[in-house]
Design an enzyme around this catalytic site. Structure first.
Site, PDB file in Angstrom:
ATOM      1  N   CYS A 239      39.665  39.239  39.318  1.00  0.00           N
ATOM      2  CA  CYS A 239      38.840  37.954  39.929  1.00  0.00           C
ATOM      3  C   CYS A 239      39.101  37.208  39.328  1.00  0.00           C
ATOM      4  O   CYS A 239      38.133  37.599  38.329  1.00  0.00           O
ATOM      5  CB  CYS A 239      38.412  38.128  41.010  1.00  0.00           C
ATOM      6  SG  CYS A 239      36.866  36.837  42.137  1.00  0.00           S
ATOM      7  N   CYS A 242      34.288  36.903  39.946  1.00  0.00           N
ATOM      8  CA  CYS A 242      33.612  37.706  40.302  1.00  0.00           C
ATOM      9  C   CYS A 242      33.816  38.105  38.473  1.00  0.00           C
ATOM     10  O   CYS A 242      33.365  39.573  38.435  1.00  0.00           O
ATOM     11  CB  CYS A 242      33.391  37.984  40.906  1.00  0.00           C
ATOM     12  SG  CYS A 242      34.627  39.683  42.318  1.00  0.00           S
TER      13      CYS A 242
END
Lengths: 278, 370, 259
Positions: A239, A242
């Protein structure tokens, strides 16, 4: 609460009828229980089944989370959350771990659910056999007789044509070794989360007038072949927000020359991880 | 740095404000009143009441106003409201033989007791735009009440005239022997009883039924219909309160009724006789009542031992797809986000393409070696 | 079970439609490995009878008894639907006149053959595919066609695919409804040859409905001649065809060339 409406909109008679259907559904995991779905102030196909289920199990002390595509902030999730804060006056949350009831469309939260939580799925087509057999009268018989060969015919055909099972969402599962069930259009990535989940899973299909359930700690197995086992989607990058490498990612196109990045579809899990990292 | 899309709440609020504005339109034009809608767009009100399954002209007019004239949306509003109402009583069956008739025609008999009454019909009008109506302030000449309108004239149903000779199948009216289920309280189950089918058709989409009825006439399930009788008018509604034990009239409603008379050649057990297709709709909605009667008759194919070959004869097909509130919701849900599923498909298609490119490359190498 | 026990016993079956058509008071025994031909012109009740025998139509009167692998006789129309359906996909096969009724046109030849295996629990793709390929060979279809849909096959190939799909898991009793109907003569001959071989190899009991006496002579050990719903003559095939007793059979026989 708006004047003239009962707590959580539905009248108590209707709730009782739905609760009876829910009890039956829990008693026969994966079996589709017909129920007299009501017209809701939201259109059919937009979560009326899930809303009726939530309205029937919610109490004043509950904390509700609503997600659509994994996110609390998509328009339909906002609309349904508002509906319940208006008609039931319950507390709402975006945090998966704080919620007692989570209504969802198309995802299971990344954070594992715990005992006592209820996950309510919105279901458009509850019948997993529908694409092979359009007739309700026939599919009911097939379920009753566990006559499920045709499901594997479809999987066989996928492998013969594509070299793999080309079903990426609403991937059929066998519940408690008995009923073949549509998990609703969640990505197959989420299927393993259903297996032996500590939370109660309830499914509501308003337009098709069916309720079904998977009680806590029930076996949920994705259909496959011994030599072509079930697999989930994987991404070759984490991601972008994150850094998680084990979550379901949305692809976001950031300009008109095809630059794209991948971010968590579960907005709560993504934010929690970002906070943890900060 | 990319930030995930936010702002769903604000977007919804803004959209609702825009909708309110669009509904009102140019504020220099006077606002529509519910009375205007009820009086001048009465057939729209009737359709919304019929398919919304709630007989309330004022609420139907409100729904039409709120829905900006989108009748299916108005039907949806009315249905959702209806669903919250308490059920106090079931009314007694209405008796259309006692109807205060405004229109009554039969295509099967030239003259019949009570006569043919055209009433306010579009039939025989020439469909020419009346530019005089473009201006407001028109006054209509009052029409003297027709002589037949006194309640003293008996108007027996055409079917009862045929029934006296045994030429048409008898109707059973015994609710104890054939209990009537309630479509809005019990889930639809197949095979469905005729009572349940009729309930479904009565609130089914007019366009859908019109097309299905039409298809039977064009040969997809033909059942040789004659419009035995169409009648429109007011019937009394009565209930039997438990504490009284007798019927009390609580009001009246307008209904449109159509009885189709259909050929039937008979079978081993049944002599040749006419059969019926029945349509009954709230308000003035003759087209819907006729379509309903055609489809009702088509759906009786199995009961009458006819071959089931056409869509209109297929109970599951007709009943599962007739409801426009269900249909509009599911068709329009396609505009809801499907990011997650689409992402799954993207991943899959890319994988399949990569696999194929690998295969092709391998194929080339093999050819190269050969 | 001894070798002399019939696999199917039919007693006084009657089925009428609106007082006409159908079949009346039909009874017979069928032994393992035996092929029974039912002949008659269209409308004589052959297909109704076949539907009653194979459980697709419930007769008004009479019983159909089937002897299972355990040697026990069971009343086909009295048994539960799950049991009947299980029989249909393990012990029985049905070959339809129209391949559209007997094949899934939306999936490949391999999937068509594999369906019965999967229906009874086969879950190894490679093994299912291997069996399907083997059966394509046994019904003389090129193994390379395994992933092609039936719609790309000729009529004769579709019928052979239907046969493979039915025989793949070793049934004991097969019903065939005009299996060669609508095929060219040369294609028919090849199909009949194949059927004869498979029936013998697999020791199949077989009920075959046909209006074609040539087909009956080639395949059937015994014949029943039907007229207006009733069996008017029955016996060994050669006997019935070479020395017909009933005038109607004589008429039927005289109207075809000897096979």
């Amino acid at each position: 609460m708006p004047e003239g409406y009962n707590f959580a909109y539905l009248d108590e008679q209707t709730k009782r009828m739905i609760r009876r259907a829910l009890l039956k559904a829990v008693a026969i995991p994966g079996y589709q229980v017909p129920f007299a779905s009501r017209e809701m102030p939201l259109p059919y196909g937009w979560g009326t089944g899930g809303i009726q289920v939530t309205a029937s199990v919610i109490g004043p002390g509950d904390i509700l989370k609503v997600i659509d595509q994994g996110s609390d902030d998509t328009t339909n999730a906002v609309s349904i959350r508002r509906f319940f804060s208006k008609t039931a006056g319950v507390a709402t949350t975006e945090r998966t771990i704080d919620a007692t009831i989570i209504q969802t469309r198309h995802r299971i939260p990344e954070h594992p659910l715990h005992e006592g939580q209820i996950l309510v799925y919105q279901v458009p087509i509850p019948e997993p056999l529908r694409w092979m057999e359009p007739r309700e009268t026939e599919t009911r018989k097939m379920h009753a007789l566990a006559d499920y060969g045709v499901m594997h015919v479809k999987l066989y055909e996928d492998i013969a044509r594509f070299g793999c099972i080309a079903t990426s969402y609403n991937y059929p599962v066998l519940v408690h070794h008995r009923y073949v069930m549509a998990p609703s259009p969640i990505p197959k990535f989420d299927n393993p989360k259903m297996d032996r989940m500590p939370a109660l899973q309830l499914f509501g299909a308003g337009r098709e007038k069916r309720i079904y359930a998977v009680p806590p700690y029930t076996s949920v197995k994705s259909l496959d072949f011994e030599d072509y086992p079930f697999e989930i989607q994987r991404w070759d990058q984490p991601c972008a927000l994150c850094g998680a490498a084990d979550t379901y990612l949305d692809e976001v196109i950031t300009d008109d020359v095809g630059t794209r990045l991948y971010v968590c579809s579960d907005s709560d899990a993504c934010q929690e991880r970002q906070k943890g990292a900060a | 740095m990319y930030v995930a899309v936010k702002g769903g709440e604000a977007a919804i609020d803004a959209a609702h404000r825009l909708l309110a504005q669009a509904r009102r339109g140019d504020e220099s034009v006077p606002e529509l009143s519910l009375e205007q809608i009820g009086e001048q767009l009465g057939l729209a009100v009737d359709r919304v009441m019929a398919e919304g399954s709630l007989y309330d002209k004022r609420l139907a007019a409100l729904a039409i106003k709120q829905a900006r004239g989108d009748l299916v949306e108005a039907i949806f509003l009315l249905r959702a409201f209806r669903n919250t109402l308490p059920r106090l009583y079931d009314c007694e069956p209405i008796d259309t033989a006692l109807m205060a008739v405004r229109r009554r025609i039969s295509a099967t008999f030239k003259d019949l007791p009570g006569g043919q009454v055209l009433g306010p019909t579009f039939d025989y009008t020439h469909r020419l735009l009346d530019f005089a109506l473009a201006e407001t302030g028109n006054r209509q000449e009052a029409v003297a009440a027709p002589a037949h309108a006194d309640a003293g004239v008996a108007m027996p149903h055409v079917s009862s005239l045929l029934g006296r000779e045994g030429l048409i199948e008898p109707e059973h009216g015994d609710d104890d022997q054939f209990p009537v289920e309630d479509l809005t309280r019990e889930p639809l189950d197949f095979p469905a009883s005729r009572a349940l089918r009729l309930q479904n058709l009565a609130r089914g989409d007019e366009g859908f039924l019109l097309a299905l009825g039409y298809s039977t006439q064009r040969g997809f399930g033909n059942n040789h219909p004659f419009a035995g009788e169409i009648r429109i008018g007011e019937v009394e509604i009565s209930i039997v309160p438990e504490e009284l034990g007798f019927a009390v009239t609580i009001g009246a409603m307008t209904v449109s009724e159509c009885e189709m008379v259909n050929q039937f050649k008979g079978s081993k057990d049944i002599p040749p006789m006419f059969t019926r297709g029945y349509g009954l709709v709230f308000g003035e909605s003759e087209r819907k009542a006729m379509s309903m009667a055609l489809v009702d008759r088509a759906l009786r194919a199995e009961e009458l031992g006819e071959e089931i070959a056409a869509p209109a004869q297929d109970e599951e097909f007709v009943l599962m797809h007739s409801d426009n509130v269900e249909a509009m919701g599911f068709v329009q849900h396609l505009k809801l986000p499907h990011y997650v599923d689409f992402q799954g498909e993207l991943v899959m298609v890319r994988e399949l393409r990569a696999e194929r490119e690998k295969d092709e490359a391998r194929g080339k190498t093999e050819v190269g070696h050969a | 079970m001894t070798y002399s026990d019939p696999i199917l016993t039919v007693q006084a079956i009657s089925k009428r439609f609106m007082g006409r058509g159908g079949c009346v008071d039909v009874g017979f025994d069928l032994w393992p490995g035996e092929v029974l031909g039912i002949v008659g012109e269209s409308g004589s009740g052959k297909t109704t009878l076949l539907n009653c025998l194979s459980g697709r139509t419930t007769p008004d009167e009479g019983v159909v008894l089937y002897r299972g692998r355990d040697g026990e006789m069971a009343d086909l129309h009295a048994m539960s639907e799950p049991r009947r359906r299980l029989l249909m996909r393990t012990d029985w096969g049905i070959v339809h006149q129209n391949p559209r009724d007997g094949l899934r046109f939306g999936v490949s030849a391999g999937a068509n053959i594999g369906e019965r295996l999967m229906a009874v629990g086969a879950r190894h793709y490679g093994a299912i595919r291997g069996t399907a390929a083997d059966w394509l060979g046994r019904v003389e279809i090129d193994g390379l066609r395994i992933d092609d849909r039936p719609s790309t096959f000729s009529g004769g190939m579709q019928q052979r695919l239907q046969i493979a799909r039915n025989l793949v898991n070793g049934p004991r009793l097969v019903f065939m409804d005009e299996p060669t109907g609508g095929l060219d003569v040369s294609v028919q001959a090849r199909l009949l040859d194949l059927l004869r071989r498979l029936v013998r190899e697999m020791h199949l009991a077989c009920v075959i409905v046909t209006h074609d006496l040539g087909v009956a002579r080639l395949l059937a050990h015994r014949l029943m001649v039907m007229k207006e719903g009733r069996v008017i003559e029955s016996g060994l095939t050669d006997q019935v065809l070479d020395d017909p007793h009933h005038p109607y059979t004589q008429l039927l026989v005289s109207s075809v060339l000897p096979a």
